[in-house]
Design an enzyme around this catalytic site. Structure first.
Site, PDB file in Angstrom:
ATOM      1  N   GLU A   1       0.874  -1.179   0.000  1.00 38.59           N
ATOM      2  CA  GLU A   1       0.000   0.000   0.000  1.00 38.59           C
ATOM      3  C   GLU A   1       0.898   1.211   0.000  1.00 38.59           C
ATOM      4  O   GLU A   1       1.716   1.382   0.904  1.00 38.59           O
ATOM      5  CB  GLU A   1      -0.901  -0.002   1.237  1.00 38.59           C
TER       6      GLU A   1
ATOM      7  N   CYS B   1      -2.048   8.899   3.836  1.00 39.32           N
ATOM      8  CA  CYS B   1      -2.048   8.503   2.423  1.00 39.32           C
ATOM      9  C   CYS B   1      -3.368   8.902   1.778  1.00 39.32           C
ATOM     10  O   CYS B   1      -3.445   9.056   0.565  1.00 39.32           O
ATOM     11  CB  CYS B   1      -1.811   7.010   2.285  1.00 39.32           C
TER      12      CYS B   1
HETATM   13  P1  NAD Z   1       8.800   5.030   3.617  1.00 38.57           P
HETATM   14  O1  NAD Z   1       8.519   4.391   2.309  1.00 38.57           O
HETATM   15  O2  NAD Z   1       9.938   5.952   3.714  1.00 38.57           O
HETATM   16  O3  NAD Z   1       9.076   3.895   4.723  1.00 38.57           O
HETATM   17  C1  NAD Z   1       8.138   2.855   4.954  1.00 38.57           C
HETATM   18  C2  NAD Z   1       8.857   1.705   5.632  1.00 38.57           C
HETATM   19  O4  NAD Z   1       9.752   1.087   4.703  1.00 38.57           O
HETATM   20  C3  NAD Z   1       9.717   2.122   6.827  1.00 38.57           C
HETATM   21  O5  NAD Z   1       9.608   1.138   7.826  1.00 38.57           O
HETATM   22  C4  NAD Z   1      11.116   2.162   6.230  1.00 38.57           C
HETATM   23  O6  NAD Z   1      12.144   2.027   7.185  1.00 38.57           O
HETATM   24  C5  NAD Z   1      11.043   0.961   5.302  1.00 38.57           C
HETATM   25  N1  NAD Z   1      12.035   0.934   4.220  1.00 38.57           N
HETATM   26  C6  NAD Z   1      12.719   1.982   3.673  1.00 38.57           C
HETATM   27  N2  NAD Z   1      13.506   1.533   2.666  1.00 38.57           N
HETATM   28  C7  NAD Z   1      13.312   0.195   2.581  1.00 38.57           C
HETATM   29  C8  NAD Z   1      13.821  -0.828   1.719  1.00 38.57           C
HETATM   30  N3  NAD Z   1      14.703  -0.542   0.757  1.00 38.57           N
HETATM   31  N4  NAD Z   1      13.402  -2.099   1.901  1.00 38.57           N
HETATM   32  C9  NAD Z   1      12.481  -2.393   2.861  1.00 38.57           C
HETATM   33  N5  NAD Z   1      11.963  -1.474   3.699  1.00 38.57           N
HETATM   34  C10 NAD Z   1      12.370  -0.190   3.563  1.00 38.57           C
HETATM   35  O7  NAD Z   1       7.428   5.714   4.101  1.00 38.57           O
HETATM   36  P2  NAD Z   1       7.167   6.610   5.405  1.00 38.57           P
HETATM   37  O8  NAD Z   1       7.838   7.932   5.253  1.00 38.57           O
HETATM   38  O9  NAD Z   1       7.423   5.819   6.638  1.00 38.57           O
HETATM   39  O10 NAD Z   1       5.578   6.815   5.316  1.00 38.57           O
HETATM   40  C11 NAD Z   1       4.982   7.756   4.481  1.00 38.57           C
HETATM   41  C12 NAD Z   1       4.503   7.113   3.186  1.00 38.57           C
HETATM   42  O11 NAD Z   1       3.629   6.026   3.494  1.00 38.57           O
HETATM   43  C13 NAD Z   1       3.689   8.039   2.302  1.00 38.57           C
HETATM   44  O12 NAD Z   1       4.094   7.873   0.972  1.00 38.57           O
HETATM   45  C14 NAD Z   1       2.245   7.549   2.490  1.00 38.57           C
HETATM   46  O13 NAD Z   1       1.383   7.815   1.408  1.00 38.57           O
HETATM   47  C15 NAD Z   1       2.461   6.097   2.676  1.00 38.57           C
HETATM   48  N6  NAD Z   1       1.331   5.481   3.333  1.00 38.57           N
HETATM   49  C16 NAD Z   1       0.482   4.709   2.584  1.00 38.57           C
HETATM   50  C17 NAD Z   1      -0.636   4.135   3.173  1.00 38.57           C
HETATM   51  C18 NAD Z   1      -1.567   3.278   2.365  1.00 38.57           C
HETATM   52  O14 NAD Z   1      -2.270   2.467   2.954  1.00 38.57           O
HETATM   53  N7  NAD Z   1      -1.614   3.411   1.044  1.00 38.57           N
HETATM   54  C19 NAD Z   1      -0.888   4.328   4.540  1.00 38.57           C
HETATM   55  C20 NAD Z   1      -0.002   5.132   5.279  1.00 38.57           C
HETATM   56  C21 NAD Z   1       1.107   5.695   4.669  1.00 38.57           C
END
Ligand code: NAD
Length: 485
Positions: free
Chosen positions: A244, A278
């Site tokens: 997501e 999001c």
């Molecule tokens: P992010 O993508 O920076 O991080 C998400 C998670 O992924 C964190 O735990 C991070 O440490 C981990 N991560 C980072 N690089 C990785 C890799 N290479 N491999 C595996 N894991 C890795 O997102 P964020 O800043 O924590 O959250 C904000 C984002 O989340 C926004 O884009 C928002 O739209 C999205 N979001 C989406 C939903 C949905 O349901 N569609 C819900 C909430 C937030």
């Protein structure tokens, strides 16, 4: 909480010497947690430990799993005030929303507590001859969960609870910005679940990659860029994956709408939690004669929602999560203004962090712009902050085209009393969720949640759909053995 060890109970994986720091967005001098993060090896060991614990968890039976999940819900409820305060402190989420997230989290655990008793398959008549034909669901093994910081209790819970209900064990890799919340959740779950069933591995990208490379099923929520990489790796390994990801969500306001009501909904969807959902609204599309009245009403609503202390119960727009996030919103605003856009709300640095205010913190007031040129990043990329663009559409068809422009497709809100127009839009919007006469923000945890296009990959999460994701479905043919009865 300040600690130098990953010590929230036996279910937290052993640490590696990389320091992880999480600060209070409303007061960056307040260090919420500082600890040694897990390394990739510790994450792999956590998956191995969870794999050892999985058969026992599955064999404990539906009643035991159900009872454990129900107790998790009760424990969250019992700690609700502390949890809400921690969410405010670590993520800057306004108190009213933090309380609502806590209440929802307890409800999520209780909802999934019923699911172990659901049918695990269907019985069918064979097409020919005697025998029995049935389907049967089986858990994948270890669910690797990678989560963002913005819903630090609800998102890990709406992934972990159905995974556990189905008989999987769980390794959770939370976002660094929400480490203290994840450790608190680990502590609560550690008290109600058998050892090893849920493991938490605090850390950054490399720890997440290690989880993706070793779990049996992967569920990710976060940005589109990271999600796409997670999907590629998991797909290459051949394990089920759902992601997501980001959104750039539109709100369509038709001429017949109750404009003051629509403006209030839009303002909360743009500025609530400083736009860090999001499902936040980023594009407002006013159709025909709705434009003039909506433009005034929305600008007025947003000007009233200046950024404020997230600890106050009346605050709608608190700080953004980091200095970088605040600078990103300001740069988008200023870049658009330089490119010819006009500002309807949200001037320079202001709110409690502004030069004339006493408080420090990563605050920025909600921004509304119009006349943003085509192709500007505000119309193509998720900013994840309190900023939105007003656009005018000639008619509904034009509005749907503007809403569908771009690669995201998470949620669209539609404001109208015209049933025919609403159903026309429902069939044409490239959007996983459509909310009519409601803000784009807001989630029903018992229904499937997810988007279209680049906003989501794989099966839906939440609701009963989650059980499909966390299990594989086998078809069993049982024929008579041929031995005389
Ligand atoms: P992010 O993508 O920076 O991080 C998400 C998670 O992924 C964190 O735990 C991070 O440490 C981990 N991560 C980072 N690089 C990785 C890799 N290479 N491999 C595996 N894991 C890795 O997102 P964020 O800043 O924590 O959250 C904000 C984002 O989340 C926004 O884009 C928002 O739209 C999205 N979001 C989406 C939903 C949905 O349901 N569609 C819900 C909430 C937030």
């Amino acid at each position: 909480m300040t600690t130098h060890h990953a010590v929230a109970g036996p279910s937290v994986a052993p640490a590696d010497p990389a320091v992880l720091v999480s600060r209070n967005p409303a007061d960056p001098a307040d260090l919420v947690v500082e600890l040694y993060a897990c390394g990739p090896e510790a994450a792999v060991r956590a998956v191995q430990g969870a794999r050892l614990a999985q058969p026992g968890w599955l064999d404990s039976g539906a009643a035991a799993r159900s009872e454990a999940l129900r107790r998790a819900g009760d424990a969250i409820e019992a700690a609700a005030d502390d949890i809400a305060a921690l969410i405010v402190r670590e993520t800057g989420k306004p108190l009213a929303e933090a309380r609502a997230e806590t209440t929802r989290t307890a409800a999520i655990w209780r909802y999934y507590a019923q699911l172990p008793f659901d049918p695990s398959g269907e019985v069918h008549e064979p097409a020919a001859g005697p025998g029995l034909l049935f389907t049967r669901r089986r858990p994948h093994g270890v669910a690797g969960l990678i989560t963002p910081w913005n819903f630090p209790f609800a998102i890990p819970s709406w992934k972990a609870a159905p995974a556990l209900a189905a008989g999987n064990t769980v390794v959770l890799k939370p976002a660094p910005e929400a480490t203290a919340c994840a450790l608190r959740l680990a502590g609560i779950l550690g008290d109600v679940l058998p050892e090893g069933v849920v493991q938490v591995v605090p850390g950054g990208a490399r720890v997440g990659e290690a989880v993706v490379c070793s779990a049996d099923v992967v569920s990710f929520t976060g940005s589109t860029t990271v999600g796409e990489a997670v999907v590629r790796t998991a797909t290459f390994r051949g394990v089920p994956v759902q992601a997501e990801m980001g959104g750039l969500n539109a709100a369509l306001v038709l001429a017949d709408a109750d404009i003051p009501r629509a403006a209030a909904h839009l303002a909360s969807a743009i500025a609530g939690y400083a736009g860090q959902k999001c499902t936040a609204t980023s594009k407002v599309v006013a159709v025909g004669s709705a434009h003039g009245q909506l433009r005034e009403a929305l600008a007025q609503e947003l000007r009233a929602l200046t950024a404020a202390d997230p600890g106050a119960l009346t605050t709608v727009c608190g700080p953004v999560v980091s200095e970088a996030a605040r600078d990103r919103v300001a740069a988008m605003r200023d870049g658009a203004l330089s490119a010819g856009a006009a500002l309807l709300a949200g001037g320079g640095p202001s709110g409690p962090g502004g030069p004339d205010k006493a408080l420090t913190g990563w605050y920025i007031d909600p921004v509304l712009l119009e006349e943003v040129p085509d192709g500007h990043p505000l119309l193509t990329e998720e900013v994840f902050g309190p900023i939105a663009v007003l656009q005018a559409a000639d008619d509904l068809e034009h509005a749907v085209r503007l809403a569908n422009a771009g690669r995201h497709g998470l949620v669209t809100s539609l404001h109208t009393g015209d049933l025919e127009a609403a159903l026309y839009a429902v069939d044409r919007l490239d959007s996983g969720m459509i909310r009519i006469n409601a803000p784009s923000t807001g989630v029903d945890f018992h229904l499937p949640f997810g988007g279209e296009k680049a906003s989501s990959h794989g099966m839906r999460e939440q609701g009963r759909a989650a059980l499909d994701f966390y299990t594989s479905l086998r078809t069993v043919s049982l024929l008579p053995s041929g031995r005389a009865a």
